[in-house]
Design an enzyme around this catalytic site. Structure first.
Site, PDB file in Angstrom:
ATOM      1  N   LYS A  27      -3.926   6.093   8.127  1.00 31.33           N
ATOM      2  CA  LYS A  27      -4.802   6.346   6.978  1.00 31.33           C
ATOM      3  C   LYS A  27      -5.396   7.740   7.146  1.00 31.33           C
ATOM      4  O   LYS A  27      -6.027   8.024   8.156  1.00 31.33           O
ATOM      5  CB  LYS A  27      -5.901   5.288   6.917  1.00 31.33           C
ATOM      6  N   SER A  35     -12.543  -2.291   1.863  1.00 32.47           N
ATOM      7  CA  SER A  35     -12.619  -1.657   3.184  1.00 32.47           C
ATOM      8  C   SER A  35     -14.057  -1.277   3.470  1.00 32.47           C
ATOM      9  O   SER A  35     -14.725  -0.692   2.612  1.00 32.47           O
ATOM     10  CB  SER A  35     -11.777  -0.373   3.205  1.00 32.47           C
ATOM     11  N   ARG A  71       0.858  -1.195   0.000  1.00 33.63           N
ATOM     12  CA  ARG A  71       0.000   0.000   0.000  1.00 33.63           C
ATOM     13  C   ARG A  71       0.885   1.232   0.000  1.00 33.63           C
ATOM     14  O   ARG A  71       1.558   1.530   0.978  1.00 33.63           O
ATOM     15  CB  ARG A  71      -0.879  -0.016   1.245  1.00 33.63           C
TER      16      ARG A  71
HETATM   17  N1  3NM Z   1      -7.580   1.105   6.614  1.00 31.99           N
HETATM   18  P1  3NM Z   1      -2.357   1.239  11.514  1.00 31.99           P
HETATM   19  S1  3NM Z   1      -7.478   1.927   9.009  1.00 31.99           S
HETATM   20  C1  3NM Z   1      -5.230   1.199   5.825  1.00 31.99           C
HETATM   21  O1  3NM Z   1     -10.410   1.379   8.744  1.00 31.99           O
HETATM   22  C2  3NM Z   1      -6.258   1.379   6.863  1.00 31.99           C
HETATM   23  O2  3NM Z   1     -10.328   0.871   6.638  1.00 31.99           O
HETATM   24  C3  3NM Z   1      -8.343   1.358   7.673  1.00 31.99           C
HETATM   25  O3  3NM Z   1      -2.885   1.472  10.044  1.00 31.99           O
HETATM   26  C4  3NM Z   1      -9.792   1.188   7.697  1.00 31.99           C
HETATM   27  O4  3NM Z   1      -2.273  -0.212  11.744  1.00 31.99           O
HETATM   28  C5  3NM Z   1      -6.034   1.822   8.154  1.00 31.99           C
HETATM   29  O5  3NM Z   1      -0.986   1.870  11.514  1.00 31.99           O
HETATM   30  C6  3NM Z   1      -4.708   2.189   8.731  1.00 31.99           C
HETATM   31  O6  3NM Z   1      -3.305   1.931  12.452  1.00 31.99           O
HETATM   32  C7  3NM Z   1      -4.159   1.118   9.626  1.00 31.99           C
END
Ligand code: 3NM
Length: 215
Positions: A143, A114, A45
């Site tokens: 994100k 998602s 990503r």
């Molecule tokens: N998608 P981290 S939250 C790529 O809720 C992504 O759909 C999300 O990163 C969603 O593990 C997210 O560092 C970021 O919090 C996740």
């Protein structure tokens, strides 16, 4: 496909790359460390890189993951996923509709979407998603355009009512992963906690142990 993914996502850790949070390491180095640590599912990503750069990195990552028998998923870039023969693509609510993505990738490549609400989960199922992302469970700064944390309510809804595989995501860390599993997740997805770890191998080992030892 559904059963294959259900088995793949059973008590598993799903890691996503993000060079910006990788402490100066490039994605190839991170992927090598993930593979060496026993990670079985890797998503590439990169939101702000040029296509050529992403294509070259993904070609290399496809080689590494294929050799290691690791599942390789591409975020957003359906064209690159097809070109490098990825195992899956992962898209968001504002990307090309799943049915159109399916026309491009066929039935051999799986599609993840998602989702952030029960309506989105139901629509994902109706439109033929192979799995869904469920989040953000906790606050995340990884994100940029994501909604506020949803806590466990939506995760529990999905675990009880949605019949396709799913992965929990958003702010999941070593210290809260068992809670996420206790609220219905079988597969947990992490970015910053893993790629930003000082010792990726050690971090993965500890988290995999927690997953293994949580019912
Ligand atoms: N998608 P981290 S939250 C790529 O809720 C992504 O759909 C999300 O990163 C969603 O593990 C997210 O560092 C970021 O919090 C996740």
């Amino acid at each position: 496909m559904r059963n294959k993914l259900k088995a793949l996502f059973e008590k598993e850790l799903y890691c996503i790359t993000a060079e910006e949070f990788s402490n100066g390491k490039d994605n190839i180095q991170v992927v090598k460390e993930l593979i060496d640590s026993g990670v079985k599912i890797i998503q590439y990503r990169e939101k702000d890189k040029k296509s050529l750069y992403k294509y070259e990195e993904c070609k290399k990552i496809r080689e590494l993951t294929r050799e290691a028998g690791v599942t390789f998923i591409l975020n957003d870039d359906i064209d690159i996923a097809i070109l490098v023969n990825a195992d899956g693509v992962h898209i968001g609510q504002e990307d090309i509709p799943i049915k159109k993505v399916r026309e491009l990738v066929g039935n051999d490549m799986f599609i993840g979407l998602s989702t952030h609400s029960s309506e989105e989960a139901q629509s994902a199922v109706a439109n033929g998603a192979d799995y869904i992302g469920v989040g953000p469970i906790f606050k995340t700064s990884t994100k940029k355009d994501v909604c506020d944390p949803l806590g466990f309510e939506y995760l529990e809804y999905v675990s009880k009512n949605i019949d396709i595989p799913f992965v929990a995501i958003g702010g999941i860390k070593e210290h809260n992963v068992s809670e996420v599993l206790n609220h219905g997740a079988r597969c947990v997805c992490m970015i910053s906690e893993i790629v930003g770890a000082e010792d990726i191998g050690l971090k993965v080992k500890r988290i995999k142990n927690i997953i293994k030892n949580t019912k």
